[in-house]
Design an enzyme around this catalytic site. Structure first.
Site, mmCIF file in Angstrom:
data_model
loop_
_atom_site.group_PDB
_atom_site.id
_atom_site.type_symbol
_atom_site.label_atom_id
_atom_site.label_comp_id
_atom_site.label_asym_id
_atom_site.label_seq_id
_atom_site.Cartn_x
_atom_site.Cartn_y
_atom_site.Cartn_z
ATOM 1 N N LYS A 1 1.601 -2.337 -5.870
ATOM 2 C CA LYS A 1 3.208 -3.627 -5.925
ATOM 3 C C LYS A 1 3.240 -4.513 -6.632
ATOM 4 C CE LYS A 1 3.423 -3.384 -1.284
ATOM 5 N NZ LYS A 1 4.527 -3.261 -0.498
ATOM 6 N N SER B 1 2.220 -10.184 3.627
ATOM 7 C CA SER B 1 0.859 -9.913 4.264
ATOM 8 C C SER B 1 -0.961 -9.725 3.275
ATOM 9 C CB SER B 1 0.236 -9.083 5.061
ATOM 10 O OG SER B 1 0.196 -7.669 4.879
ATOM 11 N N GLU C 1 2.505 7.441 8.991
ATOM 12 C CA GLU C 1 2.052 5.377 9.400
ATOM 13 C C GLU C 1 1.254 5.026 10.427
ATOM 14 O OE1 GLU C 1 6.934 3.839 9.307
ATOM 15 O OE2 GLU C 1 6.910 5.797 10.056
ATOM 16 N N GLY D 1 2.720 3.553 16.395
ATOM 17 C CA GLY D 1 3.286 2.210 16.856
ATOM 18 C C GLY D 1 4.341 1.509 15.670
ATOM 19 N N ASP E 1 5.942 3.436 13.340
ATOM 20 C CA ASP E 1 6.244 4.521 12.858
ATOM 21 C C ASP E 1 7.935 4.438 11.804
ATOM 22 O OD1 ASP E 1 6.788 4.889 15.452
ATOM 23 O OD2 ASP E 1 6.696 7.439 15.295
ATOM 24 N N SER F 1 -2.901 4.527 -1.760
ATOM 25 C CA SER F 1 -1.260 3.408 -2.408
ATOM 26 C C SER F 1 -2.443 1.536 -2.535
ATOM 27 C CB SER F 1 -0.724 3.422 -1.317
ATOM 28 O OG SER F 1 -1.057 3.276 0.199
#
Length: 330
Positions: A53, A78, A212, A215, A217, A313
């Site tokens: 990030k 988050s 992903e 739920g 995606d 990631s």
């Protein structure tokens, strides 16, 4: 809205001196286990602030005017964008305020504050937490004159995150390899938008897959539909950083231009991947950072004879949570 190859190269040149050239690890064991010709793991979990990030955050801050830099910025996150933006802001001398859902991991909140950012908690109850947090961030922006930054739905963020793909291409070339398949974690899509464009512009025929949690995606469903699609999910997932209910418009347009497809993985598969990364690669990954490896290990791709790149990631996770999630009891 879709950054050009020149945009990606410019962002990479400007930010690479402020970020870590994270290792590209080759794993013969993973290649043997999956039937792939070669498997490489891009260890963005070893990046400054623990995830990719900081790359996009650094480039986005470089776009601010002098007045905006002086007043400061606000964003919602988050945890991983919060830490990346806080670290980038500290390096650039830009005050940072982060709106964070009250159920975000405490370790990520403390780390964000450790970089000097102000953290404001949002309380979402039964509402989608990104909607509540983003609304509060807008209120703070308007009330305090702060520049409002989006964690992923911004062409500058997309261009900045493309550094992961450009850097990986350099390292693959050094290893005498070209990726046939890239498995990339996706929340809001900032990473895959930039990474997919980097491989698309390289013209090597690389397939990029958005991975992903089940739920959540939104990118996969959007790619299949050819239009932005929001998932109606309230289910729980261990992938805390990947709970966006839809990709951002800017990342989706970039991903669509690059021909991205999607795959959803289960929590149990993610926990297993975290353990494999730790035992086989000596990498600590958070659940959201391990979904790409989970996809590879799921057996749902025929990778026979292919060169596969997996993006790990992020690695921001408390020790107790890591131990629990890798114990095989999910």
């Amino acid at each position: 809205m879709v950054p050009s190859a020149h945009d990606l190269a410019t962002a990479f040149a400007a930010t690479r001196r402020l970020t870590v050239r994270t290792p590209l690890l080759e794993s013969p064991a993973l290649a043997e286990a999956t039937g792939a010709a070669r498997v490489f793991v891009k260890a963005e979990c070893l990046q400054r602030a623990g995830s990719f990030k900081i790359r996009g955050a650094t480039w986005r801050l470089m776009q601010l005017s002098d007045a905006e830099r002086a007043r400061g910025v606000v964003a919602y996150s988050s945890g991983n964008f919060a830490q990346g933006l806080a670290a980038a802001g500290k390096a650039a001398g830009v005050p940072v305020t982060i709106v964070m859902p009250d159920d975000a991991p405490e370790m990520k909140r403390r780390a964000t504050e450790g970089f000097g950012a102000r953290v404001v908690l949002s309380h979402h109850g039964d509402r989608p937490r990104e909607e509540v947090a983003s609304a509060l961030a807008r209120e703070l922006s308007q009330g305090e004159g702060l520049a409002l930054l989006h964690p992923f739905d911004d062409p500058a963020i997309v261009a900045g995150q493309a550094a992961v793909g450009l850097e990986a291409q350099e390292q693959l070339s050094e290893a005498g390899a070209v990726a046939d398949l890239v498995l990339c974690p996706v929340g809001g899509g900032g990473l895959i938008g930039g990474l997919a464009l980097a491989f698309h512009y390289a013209g090597q025929g690389t397939r990029v897959v958005a991975v992903e949690p089940e739920g959540y995606d939104g990118m996969g469903q959007s790619a299949a539909a050819g239009a932005l699609t929001r998932v109606a999910s309230g289910q729980r997932t261990i992938c805390d950083a990947l709970q966006a209910t839809a990709p951002g418009a800017a990342p989706f347009e970039a991903a669509r231009a690059a021909g991205v497809t999607g795959l959803a993985v289960r929590d149990a598969e993610v926990g297993r991947a975290m353990r494999v990364a730790f035992e086989g690669l000596k990498l600590v990954t958070e659940p959201s950072g391990a979904v790409g490896l989970a996809a590879l290990l799921s057996g749902r791709f025929d990778v026979s004879g292919k060169c596969v790149l997996v993006v790990a990631s992020g690695g921001n996770i408390a020790l107790a949570d890591f131990a629990r999630l890798t114990a095989g009891t999910i």
